[in-house]
Each structure stands twice: as C-alpha cells, then as structure tokens.
Design a protein around this motif. Structure first.
Motif, PDB file in Angstrom:
ATOM      1  N   ASP A 143       0.732  -1.147  -0.075  1.00 32.26           N
ATOM      2  CA  ASP A 143       0.013   0.123  -0.091  1.00 32.26           C
ATOM      3  C   ASP A 143       0.869   1.150  -0.023  1.00 32.26           C
ATOM      4  O   ASP A 143       0.699   2.432  -0.725  1.00 32.26           O
ATOM      5  N   GLY A 144       1.855   1.101   0.730  1.00 26.96           N
ATOM      6  CA  GLY A 144       2.778   2.120   0.836  1.00 26.96           C
ATOM      7  C   GLY A 144       3.357   2.644  -0.547  1.00 26.96           C
ATOM      8  O   GLY A 144       3.481   3.777  -1.052  1.00 26.96           O
ATOM      9  N   ILE A 145       3.877   1.818  -1.183  1.00 22.94           N
ATOM     10  CA  ILE A 145       4.348   2.339  -2.475  1.00 22.94           C
ATOM     11  C   ILE A 145       3.455   2.446  -3.477  1.00 22.94           C
ATOM     12  O   ILE A 145       3.715   3.391  -4.473  1.00 22.94           O
ATOM     13  N   GLU A 146       2.294   1.749  -3.327  1.00 21.88           N
ATOM     14  CA  GLU A 146       1.325   2.378  -4.351  1.00 21.88           C
ATOM     15  C   GLU A 146       0.817   3.722  -4.259  1.00 21.88           C
ATOM     16  O   GLU A 146       0.608   4.526  -5.264  1.00 21.88           O
ATOM     17  N   ALA A 147       1.067   4.098  -2.803  1.00 23.84           N
ATOM     18  CA  ALA A 147       0.620   5.704  -2.691  1.00 23.84           C
ATOM     19  C   ALA A 147       1.637   6.421  -2.949  1.00 23.84           C
ATOM     20  O   ALA A 147       1.335   7.617  -3.439  1.00 23.84           O
ATOM     21  N   ALA A 148       2.799   5.943  -2.630  1.00 19.21           N
ATOM     22  CA  ALA A 148       3.808   6.993  -2.856  1.00 19.21           C
ATOM     23  C   ALA A 148       4.551   6.987  -4.342  1.00 19.21           C
ATOM     24  O   ALA A 148       5.041   7.963  -4.700  1.00 19.21           O
TER      25      ALA A 148
END
Lengths: 387, 387, 387, 387
Positions: free
Chosen positions: B372-377
């Motif tokens: 989720d973190g990389i998808e958001a970032a």
C-alpha cells in the motif's frame, strides 16, 4: 501425369489475404525494431498490402485489426482500398491489450468484463457491416499462468456463453471463426489451446461458426496436415493463418522453416476440396517481419504458398491412390516426393508474365523504387505497431 | 535418517540473488501491463529487493542490468543498498536493444559493431569495479531467424574472439558467466543454444569463465539435473537463473510449474557440492511477474527454492546409495520420493521465527502495508520496465 | 553460379556406409513384422548391402554389429565382401542385450560388469583388426528410468574410466566414436544424452576419440546443423548416423521427414570441410525398415543423401556471403532456398548413366529380379533381426 | 479447511483397474528382459493382480487383453478371479500384431482386412458377455510412417464405418472406449492422434461411446488436465490409462515423472465429478515395468494415485474459488500448492490400518514372501509378454 497447364485454373483462384499489421513494426518481448518506411496510418498499411497484390496477383484482400485499424469513415476506407485494387477482408478482434482483460475477457469471472468483451465484438460486427467483410476472427489470448489461478472448466462454460452472444449477432452472410493456440501469452493454460476445443465450441454455435488453423499454434511434432484433413472432413475448416515456426509461435515467413510441411498441408487442402471453386476456406498470412523488410517479406510469403500449391497440384493422385491401395509404401512415398521435388519456379515465372505480372516479383519490387519512395515519404508521425 | 536440525546449517547459507528487473514491468510481445507501485528508479527497485530479503532472509544481493540500471554515482548506490541490508550483485550486460545489434553484437560481421558490443562489456566491468560485483553475466540474444541469413560457423569464431577480449579485461576476482538459451529472440538459430556451446566457449577462455544455467532455456524434455551434475563435475557451473516453464522461456515463478524438477535439480546441486561452504555457484532468480504482484512473486520464489532445498537436504543419501548399489530400482526411487514428499513448511516456519524472521513471509508481507505504501507513494514518473 | 558439372568431383567422393542390421527385421516394441527374402546370415546381409552399392555407387562399405554379425573366419568374410565390391566398415558394439547390462554396462556400479563391457569392446577391437575397420562405434544404451534409481554423476565418472580403457586399446589408425542419444531405451536419464556430454567424454580421451551424431537423437526442435557446424569447428565430428524422425528416434528413411533439414545439415558439412578430399567424417545410415522393403528402402536413403548433397553443393556461397555481410536477410535466405528448390533429379540421372550406373536406381532394382530371387531362395532358417 | 476425515468417503470409492499385461514381461524394441516369477498363464497374472488388491484395497478389477489372455472357459476364469477377490474388467482388443494389420486394420483399404478387424472386436464383445465386463477398449495402433503412404482422410472415413459396426454390436450396458495416441507404433501419422479425433469419432457413434485418455499419449507440453476438464464437461471421458512419461510414451509408474501433473489431473477429475458416487469414469493403469519388479511396481502405482487423490481432495475449494474470483493470482496459486504440499502419507497409513489393510503396502508385500514364492514356483513354461 499432371502438367503445369492442367493446374493453372486452380492456381488462378489462389488468393491469400494479408494482414494490415504485417506492415507495421513487430518484435519480441525484448525489443521491437523500427524500420524506415513503416506505415503510420491504416491507409499506408493498405497501400503496402495493395503493392503486394500488384506484384504478385495473389493478395486481393487485407485483413484489419480492431482497434488498431479503427477509422471514422469506413466507406471512405473501403473506396480507398478498392481504388488500389484490394478489398477489406477479415476483421480481427482484440481482447488482450485492455487492462480489464489482464485475467480474461470472454471467460472472465466478472460479468461486466465479459460483456465489455462481447460488446467489442459487436463493434467489430458493425465494422464488418460497413466494410462488407465476411469473417469475424477471434483469437482468444486468454488463459492463466499458474496452476490454481483460474477455474479452467468454468472458463470454458463462460466462453461458450460469450461466443453464443456474439454468434447471435453476426449476419446471415457472415461467419465467426475461432482460432486456437497452444500457448502464449498465457503460459499455463490457454482457453482454446487446440483444434478439438475450437471445434466443440464452434460446433455448439452453428453452421456459420468455424475453426481457424494457425500453422504456428501447435505442440512440437503435431501433424498439422492431419488436422487440416479432419477439419475439412467435418466441414469446419474456416480459415488458415499461415506462418512458420521452428520452436514456438515464431511467426516466420510461411514455408521458410519447413517447406515440406507446407506442401503436405496444401496436399490435404486440395484433397479436401479447400481450393475448389466453391470452397469457403480462407487463406491468410499472420506473420511478423521483425528483422526483414516487411513488403518483400509478404511478397515472399505469398509466393511460397503459390509455389507449394503448384507442387501439391502436380501430385499424380491417380498413381498415388493405386500405390496406396496396393500397399506399396515406397512407391506411394516416392510419387508424393516427386511432386514435392519438382522445381516449379520457371513455370510460375512464365505463367506470371502471361498474366501481365512480373516474372520475378521480388526482383520487380526491388527495382520498382516503392521501398525508397515510402522511406523518403513516411517521415515523422508514429510508426504503426501492435498498439 | 536426516533430521531438520541436521540441515539448518546448510539452509542458513542459502542465498538467492534477485534481479532488479523483476520489480519493473514485464510482459509478452502482446502487452506489458502496468501495476501500481512499480519502481521508477533503480533505488526503488533496490528498496523492493531489500524488502524481499527482510521478509525471508534469503535474498542478500540484487543483480543489476546495464544500461537499465545505470547511475552516475555507484558508490552512493552501493551505500544506499547496504543501508537497506542488501548487496549489489551480478552485473548483466545488454546487447539486444540497440538498433546496431539487430543482426548480432559480439558475433556481428561488422568489426565496428562487435567492438561496440565489447566496449559495452568493458563499461559493465567498470561498473563491477565500482559496485564490487564478482560476476559479469552475458546472455547472448544473438542468432538468426531464417536459414541462410547468417553463417553460424563464422559467428561462433567471432564470438570466441569477442569473448576473449572481454575475458582479458576482467579482474582476478571477477568472473565471466555465459548463459545459453535454446531460442528467442532469434527463431532459427541461437549463437549459444545449449550448455555444450557455452562450455566450449568458456573452457577456451580460462578458469574464471563459467557457464550460467537458466532453468527455462532448454528444449522440451531436457533432463536439466543431468546438465547440473555434468557442469559441476567439470567445475564449470558458474550460476543459475531460476524460473519455471511449461512451454518455452515462460519465466514463471521458480517451482510453480514442476516442483519435482526443482527438487531434482537441487539434489544434484547438493550432490555436486554446490551448497558447500566453499561453493562458488551463484543462485539467482530471473523471472517475469507479468500478471501477479512483483514483490510477493519474488518472496514466493525464494521460498520455493528454500523449501525444495530443505527437501533435497533431507534425502537419506546413505540409504539411497545402498539401494542404488544393490540395484533395487523401486527402493532407490522410493527413498528419493520420500524426501520429496516431506512437508517441510512447518519446520521452516518455526526455524524462521527462531532466526527473527516472520514464520510466514507471504502473510507478513501482506500485513506489513509495504505494498500500500509504494502504491500510494510511487505516483507519476515512468514505471521501470525492460528499457 | 555453380553448375552441376562443377559439383560432380565432390559428388563422386560421396560414400555412405550402410548398416548390416538394416537388412534384417526390425520393428517397434509392439511388433516386428517379418518379410520374405530377409537375410538369415551375415553373408546374406552383406550381399544385400553390396546390391545397394551396385545400383547406386554410393554405399561402398557395410557396418557390422557385434555380436549380431559375429563369424569365426573374419578373413573369409572380408574376402566375401570384397568379391561383392564392398568393404567391411564400422564395428558397432552392443551392451544393451545381455541380462547383466539391465542397469548399466560401462557405467555399472559393479566393477565386474563394467569390466565385462570393456572386454566386449576389446573383442570388437579384435574384430576391427581382422576386418581392417577404422571406427569403433559406441552407442551407450545406458541410463535410468526413475529419479533416484541411479547416481548420474558417479556414472559419468565410471563412464570416463571405462572409455579410457577402451581408448587405450585401439590402434593408431583406429578411432573411438561415441554416439549420444536423447532418450530410449532409458526413459529418465541417458548417460550420454547430448553432444556436449559426448564431446567432453571424447575430448578427455584424445585425438582419435570423436563424436557420432545420429540425426534422430535430439530433443524436439534442436537445430542439428548448428551442432554439425560446432563439432566440425572443434575438429570432433567423427561420423553421422543418418535417419529421419517426426517424433522420437523414429529411424525412418533419411530425408523422408524433413528434406530441408537434411539439406541444411549437408550445407554445414560442406561449409566445415566434411566433404573435402581429406575429410575424416564418416557418413552412415542407421535406420529401420519396419514396414517397407529393406533393400529399396536403403537405396532410396542413399539417393536422398546424394540428392540433398547435390542441392547443397549448388549453393552460391559467394553470393550468399555477400548477402550475409550486407545484412540483407531476405536476399541471403532466398539464395539459400534457391539451392534447395533446384530439382537435381534429371542431372543426377544423366550423371549416373555416364558412370555406368542405372539412371533410376529404384526402378532398375525393381526390374532386376533381385528381390524375387532372394524371396525364393531365402526360405527356412531364422530371419536376421536385432538379436 | 478440509480434514483428512472429510475425504475418506471419497477415498474409499477409489478403484484403479490393473492390466493383466503389467505382470508379464515388457521392454523396448531393443530388449525385453525376463524376470524370475513372471506369470506363464492368465491365471498367474490374475493372481498377481489380486495380490496388488489384497495389499492396497485399491485394485478390485483386472483388465484383459485379447488374444493374449484368451481362455476356453471364461466362466471358470471369472470364478477364479472372484475367488481371489478381484473382478475381470475392461477388455482390450489387439489389431497390431497380426501380419494382415501391418498397414492398417479398422482403417485398411482392403474391406476384407477391415472386416477381420471388426470381427476381432465382435469376439471381444463375446468375451465381455462372458466376463461381465462393461468396457471394450480400442487402442488403434494404426497410421503410417511416410508422407504419401496412406490417405489420412479416407482412413478416417473407414474408421468411422468400422467403429459403427462395432458399436452396433455392444450391449446396452456396455461401452466402447476409444483411446488416442500421439505417435508410435506409427511414426508419421496416427489415425486417432488426439482427443479431438477420438471425440468426434465417438460422438458420431452415440452415448455409450467414450474417449479414453492415456496420460502418456500427448505431445510435449500438452496441458492434460485441461483435456480432462473438457472431456468431463462434454460428458465423454470414459476412462484413464494412467502412467507417466518424460519423453514419449515411456509407460513409467504413474506419478513417478511429474507428481504435480498427476495432482492437477486429479483436481480436475474431482472438479468434474469423476470421483462422485455415480461417476462412470474408469481409472486404470497402463504401464511397463521393464526393469523394476512388477507387483511392487503396480502397488507403488496405485498408491501414487491414492496419495495424489488425497492431496487433491484436501484442496480448499471454497477459498480457492474466492481467490480466483477476486483475481488474486498468487493467493489462488498458493491455496492450490498448499494442498499439493501436504504430506498425506501418515494419514493414509493410519487409515489403511483402520480398514484392515497394511499401513505400508510396499513393505508388507516385501515381507510377505509372495515374491519369493512365485520365483520358486514359476519355473519352466513361457513367461507372459506382449504376445
């Protein structure tokens, strides 16, 4: 013994549809090389296809791929093609490049995605109505990469349901042609992997649903001419996608990898009436010219089919049948090989000239300046490819 | 009988290099699907690779591909990786995407193009000097598509000459590793199609030239574990590229298509000393996550290698040898299958926990929020891929 | 352009050894059909082989298989053959039919069985000394059927040791030729499965140890002509076993399944000097005539090799090299295909007549009454076969 | 989650027919090795088959091959078998060993030979009436070796005609089951080479005509479980011939070459209702024990099927379907692999004991003295084989 003169009436009927996408760039997953003169528009693709026909007399129609070849004014495109001496042919659908289709299209578990894929085929049928095309060709790029990823059986049922919707929409003079493929782009299972699956799916639809046989879509060692014979026997061979292969779906020039196999295939086509005057079997190329020039690549291809058709027509069937029925294995094989060993290049060249065609289409094209012309003219824009 | 405790010292040594390009997008010639969270930079690829290591303890190094991963400041990149707990590993060259290499690189008839390809490898060696990498891996994508197109024999001689120039440049602690591949992207002949060709080429170079065995690069039916045994016997097995396949070079997750084959390969690796403390055999993944998520795809892959290594280590070799020497075919086979049939998942989970690693790396990763973190970032920019 | 007259000096050198066992009965594991006229003795086999030579001028030597062809008086057999115009050729060993060899011979774990197999080869060398044969051909039918059954690595070491003993025994003018085979009769692993293994084993022995390439012993899709080119480059191509295949080791008439492949192989043979006056490469048939008549089956086979050799010799190498060096893919391919497309049957017939041979050997044999003669004469006794 | 207790009701139904010929000698075309204790009579074969059942509870019927197993008094043989606790099962015809069938049987050009082959099947149906067998299995060993040798299309028509005659003769409770095979003993074309051909032939006959799927009869790379799913969907999967292969029709112990493939096949069998209480799908072995002992070879085989059936039954289908429908590729694959990775040997051993069977049938058989007994008793006479 059959003479060359005996076979020219059939040779005259030989017509091989060429695909619009053969004139655009293609390649492997590693690299698509660009080439000078590559078409930027569907009109330029059609112009190249018409050129193949002009030099060979063998390619009177060009197949289109939707959406790659979508235009606003189909009537204009049709006139454009006809003015160049070529017809618009088979319409090929595409359900493998939209993000929604990553895990399936006509077989997807989500009914909305299935309907979207069906709707795409309805759009293709609309195009067919406008272009006067007879055949809707469906290559199903669907499948799965990992065991367990998908329910193969459920997908087969959903495929049947989706195809029924599409079939119900085609006109009385139109056909649905279902291609099968052993693997790629899916690497564990393919939803229509073999002729048997294509056959049972189209047989369930009705008379105007047929099988498409792509010569590169089989397991290693498959006897393709047997399948040709079987599908003709069953009345279900709709069309060919010609190309050749050494390993996988290499999409090389037809006849370049195993000319004897192409000969054997054409022997069965003829044996099954596939070149008869009333035959409905459509012959088409489906190839990639990844490293060679595209237009001469196509010219060479239709010439290869013509050359092997001529050899196959020269087969002394009366003598062959006699040898087969007497159980003389070596004699029957020799009669078969004698036809294959015959060099028909000279006769074909003379016959071409007699019909107002260049004796040597490859050389005539090279001398024509067409390639230089398009290389000079087609500068800027985006070269056509598989998107 | 061997117990799980007996095998943990060897399991502790198990290290599988991961390729930077596995975290970028890949696909088939028909379509490359994009995915949220895909790295845009080499640093982001390394961060993902380090994540695989953090959850598994199995992937302490990341292989780089030149020019895809070229940076200006290698020292900084090295520190960046080390701070994340991962080393920079094998350097992979690329001679298949420049227009000049359309018909060959190290084998090209034109000496200028050959030298350009050699120079590219010199550049790769410079990178190795900066990164501290031991291995220069050469996958030769060269070959031809049509019989007659190229002189296979002459290309073999030119290849030898080009490789010699490269080999002469590598340092005393560095190695040249030559990969072989049955076909693709060339569809008629490949310049290094089999282990025999790779072997004779590297044997001619010297001690620090080795063969790379990619598990997906063989003809149908090839007994790969035999090749593993033979190359270890000859002292020439430099490294593995792990992946799995049903048909061609499918580049699926290692162990997903034929787990028993992976087991058999690892049995021969162990038999030949490939997991000994002083072994030089490098294990590496080379896969494509075309439709599945990439980081868990990599986690799953290194776990598969670990699981099959554990089963292979559990093989009761003493009993096996006795059965083999007594000629008891069924007993020997049963001892072999008993090791393969052992479910090591529980023991591995407990052992992981004992080492401070998550018992279930797949679940732990899913719960970690990293994805989720990389998808958001990672929004905007150009997603990494094969170019 | 090369003319037919240009190539006749090389054609004159073309010599294809025929195997004595081709004249006996052969079949599949399901059934061996008998045929009238089948030889009962080695003398009758030699008489048939001499007949093939008499009608074609192509088969001046006959290969023997020990123990199938064992006689007491080799000098007498040699004179018998010479009187018929044919020489005794390659000696083939047999380590696959004695009960002791069920699980291995040269690779067996039991040193007594290994020594027995080595001794059998010593016996074969004694035969060679008596017959004047140059080549000892070893086809290793060894391997295993089940994973775990055997230690593949240990077998490789034992094989090296056994071969060394045999090699040490052959004379200065004799050669050891090691055949490789992908599979059958072993179905999991074969001890010499590929050219690479044969090469490393014979390279370890010395200069007079060579590789034998049987055209039917490869994985599906293998580019055989590449291997031909490579082995010639390495100076290690000892001999060919010619036959053809669609699926496995079908042992069909050479050139009957893929004539273009045979052409490509012969192009590389010529390219590599294999038909030069000083060449040591031995050409031999190794086929089964399960359902067709055996003598005409052999005649047809040597004619197929001759025909494809003629086409290959007609290849315009100067033009080909120019096209290859200019990077003109289609032109190079066309030059290559032009040679293959040339119908040489008429020129060959005329040339045969000019040499006092029948223009049409198949027809001449059929008209000769030889077949009727042996069918009438060879009544009673035990027809020769693979035992 | 499914527990082992949940699956035992289905496991209890698992029944695998064993072939009488597995207990006789078999081999390759190169050699058939004899073994001590091999049956000389059909009664001895049945005794061995009954032994497999006694130790495993898995093999309640034995298939017979006509004429290999012909007896005068079928009623007596039936009682003999029943007294040993085993039923007489499928009747297999043989049209590949009579000289008349060298070039075809049901497809032969000569109507007299076709009728002879049809009559042989009538004889087999008479046997079925006497033995109470349900299934007539037809494996068609017919085809051709050389292109041109036979008219493939005409043979297909004659096959349809011959099969119709046979089908018309079977009783209302009997079935005709048509096997397909990719190649061997014919090496160019096989008259029923693939499931599609078998399907179209039996579909033309009627409801009691079904397809037989032999797991070793496919082209390299074929996704067999897909065919299983398709045939079950079409209601035309009559029976399995289980065995395994690495290369061709190797006829190795089922599950020994690719246990994961066997698992996938059984997953589809279960998915399609093939193990339901009312299923008509017959499971059978068809293997060769060329080098291993025959009775333990058969025991091992039925145990392999049982083990993989247990793993397949443990598959958490609810979770799998959820993962499939959510498009979670890795999760679905993991659920699938979790079932395959489960070691069921302990649970199976305990369950066997609870049913009065030996926990470890292989060990129990070895300890039973049965093998020693037959080796001592079966001296003299002619060992059974494929003739």
């Amino acid at each position: 013994m059959t003479s060359f003169a005996d076979i020219t009436p059939t040779l005259e009927r030989l017509a091989i549809e060429v695909p619009s996408w053969a004139y655009g760039n293609s390649g492997t997953r590693f690299k698509v090389f660009g080439t000078p003169g590559t078409p930027r528009t569907v009109e330029e693709k059609i112009a190249d296809a018409a050129t193949v026909h002009r030099f060979t007399g063998l390619a009177p129609a060009v197949a289109l791929h939707i959406p790659w070849d979508l235009v606003d004014d189909w009537a204009a495109l049709r006139r454009y093609a006809e003015d160049l001496g070529i017809a618009l042919g088979t319409i090929n659908s595409n359900t493998f490049q939209d993000d929604d289709y990553k895990l399936g299209a006509l077989t997807h578990t989500d009914p909305k995605i299935r309907q979207k894929a069906v709707d795409h085929h309805f759009e293709c049928i609309d195009v067919m109505d406008a272009t006067g095309s007879r055949d809707l060709k469906i290559w199903l790029a669907e499948g799965s990469n990992y065991p367990g990823q998908a329910d193969m059986r459920g997908r087969q049922d959903r495929l049947a349901e989706s195809l029924q919707k599409i079939y119900d929409r085609i006109g009385d003079e139109q056909r649905l042609v279902l291609e099968y493929k052993f693997f790629e782009p899916a690497f564990y299972h393919t939803d229509v992997p073999d002729w048997g699956t294509s056959y049972v799916q189209v047989a369930a639809l009705g008379e105007r649903a047929m099988v498409c046989l792509d010569t590169g879509h089989h397991a290693p060692g498959t006897n393709i001419e047997f399948i040709v014979a079987q599908l003709l026997r069953l009345g279900k061979l709709g069309s060919f996608d010609f190309n050749s292969r050494f390993y996988a779906d290499d999409d090389l020039i037809v006849g370049s990898a195993d000319p004897f196999q192409l000969f054997r295939i054409l022997v069965e086509v003829i044996r099954g009436g596939g070149l008869d005057a009333d035959s409905d079997v459509a012959l088409m190329l489906d190839q990639c010219h990844n490293i060679e020039k595209k237009i001469p690549g196509q010219i060479r291809s239709v010439l290869n089919v013509q050359e092997m058709t001529a050899r196959a027509l020269l087969l002394d069937r009366e003598a062959l049948t006699a040898a087969q029925e007497s159980g003389d294995v070596l004699e029957a094989h020799e009669i078969f090989m004698d036809a294959f060993s015959t060099d028909v290049r000279g006769d074909l060249a003379a016959w071409r000239e007699s019909r107002g065609l260049p004796a040597h289409p490859m050389k005539a094209f090279a001398a024509s300046g067409y390639q230089d012309g398009i290389e000079a003219a087609r500068v800027g824009g985006t070269q056509a490819g598989w998107s």
